[in-house]
Scaffold this motif. Structure first.
Motif, short mmCIF file in Angstrom:
data_model
loop_
_atom_site.label_atom_id
_atom_site.label_comp_id
_atom_site.label_asym_id
_atom_site.label_seq_id
_atom_site.Cartn_x
_atom_site.Cartn_y
_atom_site.Cartn_z
N ALA A 100 4.15 10.38 4.92
CA ALA A 100 3.02 9.68 5.53
C ALA A 100 2.13 8.98 4.48
N TRP A 101 1.85 9.62 3.28
CA TRP A 101 1.28 9.04 2.24
C TRP A 101 1.79 7.66 1.82
N VAL A 102 3.17 7.72 1.45
CA VAL A 102 3.74 6.60 1.04
C VAL A 102 3.41 5.60 2.19
N ALA A 103 3.60 5.80 3.36
CA ALA A 103 3.37 4.67 4.55
C ALA A 103 1.93 4.29 4.49
N GLN A 104 1.14 5.15 4.30
CA GLN A 104 -0.40 4.64 4.07
C GLN A 104 -0.60 3.56 2.96
N LEU A 105 0.05 4.04 2.04
CA LEU A 105 0.07 3.18 0.57
C LEU A 105 0.52 1.81 0.80
N MET A 106 1.82 1.82 1.31
CA MET A 106 2.49 0.64 1.45
C MET A 106 2.10 -0.30 2.64
N SER A 107 1.08 0.41 3.34
CA SER A 107 0.84 -0.57 4.75
C SER A 107 -0.03 -1.59 4.25
N HIS A 108 -0.36 -1.51 3.03
CA HIS A 108 -1.26 -2.72 2.43
C HIS A 108 -0.38 -3.88 2.02
N PHE A 109 0.87 -3.87 2.15
CA PHE A 109 1.81 -4.96 1.45
C PHE A 109 2.63 -5.05 2.99
N ASN A 110 2.83 -6.48 3.18
CA ASN A 110 3.80 -6.86 4.30
C ASN A 110 5.13 -7.12 3.93
N GLU A 111 6.19 -7.21 4.65
CA GLU A 111 7.71 -7.34 4.22
C GLU A 111 7.63 -8.09 3.28
N ASP A 112 7.27 -9.35 3.14
CA ASP A 112 7.65 -10.28 2.12
C ASP A 112 6.99 -10.00 0.81
N GLU A 113 5.80 -9.39 0.82
CA GLU A 113 5.21 -8.61 -0.51
C GLU A 113 6.01 -7.46 -0.82
N ARG A 114 6.37 -6.42 -0.21
CA ARG A 114 7.17 -5.47 -0.34
C ARG A 114 8.49 -6.09 -1.25
N ARG A 115 9.19 -7.11 -0.66
CA ARG A 115 10.38 -7.50 -1.13
C ARG A 115 10.04 -8.23 -2.53
N MET A 116 8.94 -8.91 -2.65
CA MET A 116 8.60 -9.54 -3.76
C MET A 116 8.38 -8.44 -5.00
N LEU A 117 7.72 -7.40 -4.69
CA LEU A 117 7.49 -6.18 -5.62
C LEU A 117 8.71 -5.62 -5.97
N ASN A 118 9.63 -5.45 -5.29
CA ASN A 118 11.26 -4.97 -5.58
C ASN A 118 11.79 -6.01 -6.36
N GLN A 119 11.62 -7.21 -6.07
CA GLN A 119 12.36 -8.26 -6.99
C GLN A 119 11.86 -8.48 -8.14
N LEU A 120 10.43 -8.26 -8.30
CA LEU A 120 9.84 -8.23 -9.52
C LEU A 120 10.21 -6.78 -10.23
N MET A 121 10.10 -5.84 -10.09
CA MET A 121 10.49 -4.49 -10.86
C MET A 121 11.95 -4.54 -11.10
N LEU A 122 12.85 -4.90 -10.21
CA LEU A 122 14.25 -5.14 -10.59
C LEU A 122 14.44 -6.34 -11.70
N LYS A 123 13.83 -7.21 -11.69
CA LYS A 123 14.00 -8.43 -12.71
C LYS A 123 13.49 -7.86 -14.04
N LEU A 124 12.54 -6.90 -14.03
CA LEU A 124 12.35 -6.21 -15.43
C LEU A 124 13.48 -5.35 -15.91
N HIS A 125 13.96 -4.72 -14.85
CA HIS A 125 15.17 -3.82 -15.23
C HIS A 125 16.29 -4.38 -15.61
N ARG A 126 16.52 -5.59 -14.84
CA ARG A 126 17.87 -6.40 -15.41
C ARG A 126 17.62 -6.85 -16.82
N ALA A 127 16.37 -7.11 -17.15
CA ALA A 127 16.20 -7.70 -18.40
C ALA A 127 15.87 -6.72 -19.50
#
Length: 173
Positions: A135-162
């Motif tokens: 419930a806490w995570v859902a509340q936190l993540m409710s501030h981001f739409n699907e595209d923003e969530r996908r972008m956050l994932n891509q950005l963090m994974l980009k740093l991981h791959r680097a």
């Protein structure tokens, strides 16, 4: 742990950049905001766990690892999985065994070794913690739409791959 709460203004960052040679003021400002937000998020995560069931973040993750590995894990594997030393994990497991959340049994493959397993009380504790956490995570993540969530994932994974953030996983088991 990121401890700076009073973030400098962009003008201050520019002044420091001129004096100390920072080539990327905007990058520093982004990093400061990101690090501050991450610290605040982790503090709120800890507070939610404590309020919901009295667990620390590390204890919560130990229970999750044990739930995912019902045959048990060594103290070393748990320490690696939670990013603490084996000595720290041993003390944590001692407390968790004392609270009845897990057991420490002889490893059938090696009588000198011990395996830590989740108990029914630990499973019950997880059953209490997870709904509150979700419930806490859902509340936190409710501030981001699907595209923003996908972008956050891509950005963090980009740093991981680097190789900049090697500890970030892609979420596969």
């Amino acid at each position: 742990m990121f401890e700076l709460k009073d973030l400098p203004s962009y003008d201050t960052l520019e002044a420091f950049a001129a004096r100390y040679g920072n080539p990327d003021v905007q990058g520093l400002q982004t990093w400061l905001i990101w690090a501050s937000a991450t610290q605040e998020m982790l503090s709120a995560f800890e507070a939610n766990l404590a309020r919901a069931c009295g667990l620390s973040q590390s204890q919560f993750f130990v229970l999750l690892l044990l739930k995912r590995n019902p045959d048990g894990l060594s103290v070393g594997a748990l320490a690696d999985g939670v990013s603490v030393t084996s000595q720290t994990m041993t003390r944590m497991i001692d407390r968790m065994v004392g609270a009845g959340l897990c057991s420490r049994d002889v490893d059938p493959a090696d009588a000198r070794a011990r395996l830590v397993k989740i108990t029914s009380a630990g499973d019950d504790m997880l059953g209490k913690a997870l709904p509150s956490h979700y419930a806490w995570v859902a509340q936190l993540m409710s501030h981001f739409n699907e595209d923003e969530r996908r972008m956050l994932n891509q950005l963090m994974l980009k740093l991981h791959r680097a190789g900049v953030l090697p500890g970030i996983a892609d979420g596969t088991d």
